[in-house]
Design an enzyme around this catalytic site. Structure first.
Site, PDB file in Angstrom:
ATOM      1  N   SER A  39      74.311  -3.332  84.195  1.00  0.00           N
ATOM      2  CA  SER A  39      74.138  -4.653  83.585  1.00  0.00           C
ATOM      3  C   SER A  39      75.360  -5.183  82.842  1.00  0.00           C
ATOM      4  O   SER A  39      75.466  -6.375  82.607  1.00  0.00           O
ATOM      5  CB  SER A  39      72.931  -4.663  82.645  1.00  0.00           C
ATOM      6  OG  SER A  39      73.212  -3.967  81.458  1.00  0.00           O
ATOM      7  N   LYS A  82      74.287  -5.064  75.371  1.00  0.00           N
ATOM      8  CA  LYS A  82      74.500  -6.420  75.894  1.00  0.00           C
ATOM      9  C   LYS A  82      75.544  -7.132  75.043  1.00  0.00           C
ATOM     10  O   LYS A  82      75.951  -6.659  73.994  1.00  0.00           O
ATOM     11  CB  LYS A  82      73.200  -7.237  75.861  1.00  0.00           C
ATOM     12  CG  LYS A  82      72.018  -6.618  76.554  1.00  0.00           C
ATOM     13  CD  LYS A  82      72.150  -6.565  78.045  1.00  0.00           C
ATOM     14  CE  LYS A  82      70.935  -5.891  78.657  1.00  0.00           C
ATOM     15  NZ  LYS A  82      71.162  -5.412  79.996  1.00  0.00           N
TER      16      LYS A  82
END
Length: 173
Positions: A39, A82
């Site tokens: 990701s 993230k």
């Protein structure tokens, strides 16, 4: 014989001190994390190891562009990594594959492809952040209900450097 006893005592005190210091450092200062999944590509690769600063957000709030680790809201035993895209009071919108924060198109040189799908104009609530993976089309992030706006109390710390594999050593923004 007393010299041997003194030496053993010194060793025990030294080892106990090292263990206590290690626990304090790991609990309050830095922690090591393993990147697991795609990701955050291309910025971070799966199997890289990171150093995460756990105390920085005790003194200030997260800032746009920082990479951080947080507990997954649906299962706090899992950690996600993230990038902060928007902070409290910011508006966020994704349209035509581009991300807008406060109605301004974001310059995102760290992503490889346009973002699929749209996200309606929304304001980040107080005490929360909006996060996305750099590999937008393969990231479970704030665009999805399972993550949503991430509350500050789930943030574990700011990723500050990649230390393994050693040939990938780098500091993070």
């Amino acid at each position: 014989m007393s010299s041997l006893g003194e030496e053993a005592k010194d060793w025990i005190v030294s080892i106990a001190t090292a263990v206590v210091l290690a626990l304090i450092i790991r609990t309050f200062i830095v922690e090591l994390y393993l990147v697991d999944g795609p990701s955050m590509r291309p910025t971070l690769q799966s199997a890289e190891r990171l150093v995460v600063n756990k105390f920085i957000y005790r003194f200030r709030e997260p800032e746009r562009g920082e990479i951080l680790v947080f507990q997954y809201p649906r299962d706090p035993r899992r950690d996600f990594i993230k990038r902060v895209i928007a902070v409290p009071g910011d508006t966020i919108e994704i349209r035509d594959g581009q991300v807008y924060v406060n109605s301004q198109l974001m310059n995102e040189p760290y992503i490889l492809s346009r973002t699929r799908g749209d996200y309606p104009l929304s304001e980040v609530p107080a005490g929360h952040i909006f996060v996305m993976g750099d590999n937008r089309n393969n990231s479970e992030d704030s665009r999805f209900a399972d993550v949503g706006f991430v509350p500050y109390d789930l943030i574990k710390g700011k990723a500050i450097l990649v230390f393994w594999p050693f040939n990938q050593f780098k500091t993070l923004p």
